[in-house]
Design an enzyme around this catalytic site. Structure first.
Site, PDB file in Angstrom:
ATOM      1  N   ARG A  81     -31.900  64.414 -24.870  1.00 45.42           N
ATOM      2  CA  ARG A  81     -31.946  63.340 -23.866  1.00 45.42           C
ATOM      3  C   ARG A  81     -30.519  63.017 -23.431  1.00 45.42           C
ATOM      4  NH1 ARG A  81     -31.916  58.648 -25.733  1.00 45.42           N
ATOM      5  NH2 ARG A  81     -33.697  58.866 -27.144  1.00 45.42           N
ATOM      6  N   TYR A 108     -36.632  56.307   3.236  1.00 46.82           N
ATOM      7  CA  TYR A 108     -37.682  57.098   2.572  1.00 46.82           C
ATOM      8  C   TYR A 108     -38.689  56.135   1.927  1.00 46.82           C
ATOM      9  CZ  TYR A 108     -39.941  60.187  -0.782  1.00 46.82           C
ATOM     10  OH  TYR A 108     -40.883  60.875  -1.514  1.00 46.82           O
ATOM     11  N   ASP A 158     -27.865  58.318   0.286  1.00 47.82           N
ATOM     12  CA  ASP A 158     -28.893  59.330   0.010  1.00 47.82           C
ATOM     13  C   ASP A 158     -28.606  60.513   0.941  1.00 47.82           C
ATOM     14  OD1 ASP A 158     -31.195  60.918   0.010  1.00 47.82           O
ATOM     15  OD2 ASP A 158     -32.552  59.213  -0.254  1.00 47.82           O
ATOM     16  N   LYS A 176     -35.591  68.832  -2.797  1.00 52.97           N
ATOM     17  CA  LYS A 176     -35.602  69.316  -1.417  1.00 52.97           C
ATOM     18  C   LYS A 176     -34.616  70.474  -1.265  1.00 52.97           C
ATOM     19  CE  LYS A 176     -38.333  65.756  -1.264  1.00 52.97           C
ATOM     20  NZ  LYS A 176     -37.931  64.429  -0.865  1.00 52.97           N
TER      21      LYS A 176
HETATM   22  C1  LIG Z   1     -38.042  63.078  -1.419  1.00 50.58           C
HETATM   23  C2  LIG Z   1     -37.004  62.064  -1.153  1.00 50.58           C
HETATM   24  C3  LIG Z   1     -36.657  61.101  -2.126  1.00 50.58           C
HETATM   25  C4  LIG Z   1     -37.371  60.994  -3.449  1.00 50.58           C
HETATM   26  O1  LIG Z   1     -37.130  62.101  -4.263  1.00 50.58           O
HETATM   27  P1  LIG Z   1     -38.185  62.668  -5.326  1.00 50.58           P
HETATM   28  O2  LIG Z   1     -37.485  63.870  -5.847  1.00 50.58           O
HETATM   29  O3  LIG Z   1     -39.451  62.953  -4.583  1.00 50.58           O
HETATM   30  O4  LIG Z   1     -38.360  61.597  -6.355  1.00 50.58           O
HETATM   31  C5  LIG Z   1     -35.635  60.209  -1.815  1.00 50.58           C
HETATM   32  N1  LIG Z   1     -34.992  60.255  -0.613  1.00 50.58           N
HETATM   33  C6  LIG Z   1     -35.306  61.159   0.328  1.00 50.58           C
HETATM   34  C7  LIG Z   1     -34.569  61.141   1.618  1.00 50.58           C
HETATM   35  C8  LIG Z   1     -36.314  62.083   0.097  1.00 50.58           C
HETATM   36  O5  LIG Z   1     -36.631  62.965   1.063  1.00 50.58           O
END
Ligand SMILES: *Cc1c(COP(=O)(O)O)cnc(C)c1O
Length: 379
Positions: free
Chosen positions: A46, A98, A170, A195
């Protein structure tokens, strides 16, 4: 090291045991000690794991940060950032956010006494009227989902620095190939590595990158204390994904441009939302802070018909109708019935999510096949 070299070598060393060029998947929870406390830097997975460490070093390298942290999902990474705060603290966030981030902020953290202001940030000056003694963090997402609005990170960071606030960006949609927020004044970069960083739609993961040593120490403490880590197998897969980030992104951008231009010239299309167009309201900022315009775009059809848009996404063959984005394969989505279905119609329409809006994550297939697919679905 320049960016393309960093995606492959950044923060990496050959495995000390046998010289393995790719980091082994250290599928272990614990590490033998010769005497209590006598270990080689790893005690319990962890806290630390060598495969995750290799990935975290890559995360830091590609965002030009000093420190990288990997989490079990993008939302787990955001969760760790909010845990820096205390009850009574306030956060100023972009309004075009998001959905999962919005849900985390409002359904989980408001309960713990943290206050969130969701505002438009096209003008950084707007932010200042929301700053007070309790404000601790500015949360920015750019480009935004699904409307592809662009926020000027440098202008926002002038506000965050003036008031001694943390600025988190982000960077999921842009990736460090297109934009590097730490260099533009952000304190924290966050990714859904699910992504583009992973890039193959086979891992859910999150990342944070920072420069400041104390901030990194606080986040490592939260990562270990809250425990939302990712496993060694997933770490290996995302590390492998990052090694082709630059060539994937190059193709995503080329195909994104081709699809945007094709759609803009199609008689059934009302509007295409893609920051590469000079007519895009934030084009000048996009040109300044991004190296190219990415593979994400949205469009509306004339007549704004809900059923017609559903038919279009159903008829697409190469663009798979699915949630998520950023993988090698092209995906389509209908926000009004999918990601934004829980938001009342008037509310979602205020931000531009109208009935006919379709979002595309343009993959790295042959451009001609993608355009032909759209042609047949629109006919
Ligand atoms: C998918 C996404 C998230 C969340 O991420 P997860 O890996 O699904 O928890 C946050 N911000 C953006 C812009 C996203 O496309």
């Amino acid at each position: 090291m320049k960016f393309n070299t960093k995606t492959i070598h950044g923060g990496q060393e050959h495995d000390p045991a046998y010289g393995a060029v790719m980091p082994p998947i250290y599928q272990t929870t614990t590490y033998a000690q010769t005497t209590p406390g006598g270990h080689k830097g790893f005690e319990y997975s962890r806290t630390h794991n060598p495969t995750r460490k290799a990935l975290e070093n890559a995360f830091a390298s590609i965002e030009n940060g000093n420190y990288g942290l990997a989490f079990g999902s993008g939302l787990a990474a955001i969760d760790a950032v909010i845990k820096l705060l205390e009850p009574g603290d306030e956060v100023i966030s972009t309004s075009d956010l998001y959905g999962g981030t919005y849900r985390l902020f409002t359904s989980i953290y408001e309960k713990f006494g943290i206050k969130f202001h969701f505002i438009g940030m096209d003008k950084a000056a707007n932010i200042e009227s929301y700053v007070n003694a309790k404000t601790k963090l500015i949360w920015v997402e750019t480009p935004t989902n699904p409307m592809l609005n662009i926020i000027d990170i440098k202008a926002v960071s002038n506000v965050s620095k003036k008031h001694n606030l943390l600025l988190a960006v982000d960077n999921t949609f842009a990736t460090p190939y297109l934009q590097q927020p730490l260099g533009l004044g952000a304190d924290i970069v966050m990714h859904s590595a699910t992504k583009y960083l992973g890039g193959h739609s086979d891992v859910v993961m999150g990342a944070l990158m920072v420069n400041d040593k104390d901030l990194a120490a606080q986040l490592y403490f939260i990562q270990n204390a809250s425990g939302a880590i990712c496993g060694p197998q997933d770490s290996f897969l995302v590390l492998r994904g990052i090694k082709t980030l630059h060539i994937r992104m190059q193709r995503h951008c080329e195909n994104g441009r081709a699809v945007a231009e094709f759609l803009a010239s199609h008689p059934k299309i009302e509007k295409v939302f893609w920051p590469g167009f000079e007519t895009h309201p934030n084009h000048a900022i996009a040109r300044d802070q991004m190296n190219d315009f990415g593979g994400m775009l949205s469009f509306t059809t004339k007549g704004n018909n809900y059923e017609e848009s559903i038919k279009i996404v159903e008829k697409l063959k190469i663009f798979t109708l699915a949630e998520s984005l950023g993988g090698v394969e092209s995906l389509s989505g209908h926000p009004a019935s999918m990601t934004h279905a829980s938001i009342p119609k008037e509310e979602r329409e205020k931000t531009g999510v109208v009935d006919s809006l379709i979002r595309l994550s343009v993959g790295i297939e042959d451009e001609e096949d993608l355009i032909n697919d759209l042609k047949q679905a629109l006919s």
